[in-house]
Design a protein around this motif. Structure first.
Motif, short mmCIF file in Angstrom:
data_model
loop_
_atom_site.label_atom_id
_atom_site.label_comp_id
_atom_site.label_asym_id
_atom_site.label_seq_id
_atom_site.Cartn_x
_atom_site.Cartn_y
_atom_site.Cartn_z
N ILE A 123 0.87 -1.35 0.28
CA ILE A 123 0.52 -0.09 -0.13
C ILE A 123 0.71 0.82 -0.08
O ILE A 123 1.50 1.44 0.86
CB ILE A 123 -1.03 -0.26 1.53
N CYS A 124 0.97 2.31 -0.96
CA CYS A 124 1.22 3.17 -0.93
C CYS A 124 1.93 4.13 0.33
O CYS A 124 0.35 4.42 1.16
CB CYS A 124 1.02 4.33 -1.95
N GLN A 125 2.36 5.00 0.43
CA GLN A 125 2.47 5.26 2.45
C GLN A 125 2.18 6.58 2.22
O GLN A 125 1.95 7.07 3.17
CB GLN A 125 3.78 5.06 2.82
N GLN A 126 1.93 7.21 0.91
CA GLN A 126 1.28 8.72 1.03
C GLN A 126 -0.25 8.86 0.80
O GLN A 126 -1.35 9.20 1.83
CB GLN A 126 1.99 9.62 -0.61
N CYS A 127 -0.48 8.06 -0.36
CA CYS A 127 -2.16 8.24 -0.68
C CYS A 127 -3.78 6.69 -0.60
O CYS A 127 -4.05 6.85 -0.82
CB CYS A 127 -2.03 8.87 -2.54
N HIS A 128 -2.39 5.60 -0.17
CA HIS A 128 -2.90 5.07 0.06
C HIS A 128 -3.45 3.46 -0.55
O HIS A 128 -3.73 2.71 -0.14
CB HIS A 128 -3.91 5.34 1.16
N VAL A 129 -3.09 3.77 -2.71
CA VAL A 129 -3.73 3.28 -3.11
C VAL A 129 -2.77 1.59 -3.32
O VAL A 129 -1.92 1.56 -2.42
CB VAL A 129 -2.89 4.00 -4.64
#
Length: 279
Positions: free
Chosen positions: A79-85
């Motif tokens: 999971i993306c640490q910035q936008c959680h995609v």
């Protein structure tokens, strides 16, 4: 203020960890790019990298990925640490494989991920390969059978995304009607042999080949036999297979001697004088 579709999609990603709507490549569905440890370039997957570059990406050495949504470079994770995609419904932190859920599992002895589900497969220690459960105790083991290229297309079998078929002889290949290594028939060919019988019966050989035989060896049962010659195929007299190879030339059957029915004619009339004597 009304949010743009991209902002709304990003908001949904943060809250639910869903994958981006359009992401990935022809090989995998994912929402990130891999940073190739070899050249530092960004590619959706190792296969896309290998198709463009003159070297191959080592998937096991991948350490960083870039989010396809917010372009944040980060440590490889699901999971993306910035936008959680969500980068992939399935993620293996060994192979760094991101993809939609196909019931994949990582096989430690194989060293790579396989499409499952895991409970329907087992790892054969001698073949060193994951096989379907119905083959457990029901296949011919060949040591490290997949650690070679397909003898038909020359693609690596062990890591190929194309399913390989295990033949009765124990060899693996992607697709063929007989094994190019040992020449055994790849499948049950009985229906095809029956069709060959019909075609040969409807295609008699010319008169000069009637009764001509040939020695053959059967690639399926290894029998050596002498059988009638036919251009469409020579049938093994032991197992009925047409998967045979000719040994030597044609064998002509001895012809029956022809008898002249007409009476032999005298070469000289009885009243003809004798030849003159020498002077």
């Amino acid at each position: 203020k009304k949010k743009t579709p991209r902002e709304e999609e990003s908001r949904l990603g943060r809250s639910s960890g869903v994958m981006a709507s359009s992401a990935g490549c022809e090989h995998y569905a994912r929402s990130c790019l891999l940073k190739a440890p070899c050249c530092g370039k960004l590619y959706v997957c190792r296969l896309c990298h290998d198709a463009k570059e003159n070297h191959q990406m080592d998937r096991f050495k991948v350490r960083e990925v870039q989010c396809s949504e917010c372009q944040t470079m980060q440590q490889a994770q699901q999971i993306c640490q910035q936008c959680h995609v969500l980068f992939g419904e399935y993620y293996c932190n060994i192979c760094h494989l991101f993809d939609k859920d196909k019931k994949q599992y990582h096989c430690q002895p194989c060293g790579i991920c396989r499409i499952g589900p895991r409970e329907k497969y087992f790892h054969c220690e001698k073949c060193n390969l994951c096989l379907a459960l119905n083959l457990k105790g029901n296949h011919k083991c060949v040591e490290n059978v997949s650690r070679q290229n397909c003898p038909v297309c020359m693609e690596d079998i062990h890591t190929s995304r194309i399913g390989a078929h295990i033949l009765p002889c124990g060899h693996l290949l992607h697709r063929a009607y007989r094994c190019p290594l040992c020449m055994h028939s790849a499948w049950d060919m009985e229906d095809y042999w029956d069709q060959m019988d019909i075609e040969i019966s409807q295609s008699p050989m010319p008169a000069e080949y009637q009764g001509v035989t040939v020695k053959i060896i059967c690639n399926d049962c290894q029998a050596h036999c002498t059988v009638p010659f036919h251009v469409l195929g020579m049938k093994c007299s032991s197992c009925g297979s047409y998967n045979t190879a000719q040994e030597g030339g044609l064998i002509q059957q001895p012809q029956q001697p022809q008898h002249d029915t007409e009476a032999e004619m005298d070469t000289e009339p009885e009243d003809q004088p004798a030849s003159p004597t020498a002077q």
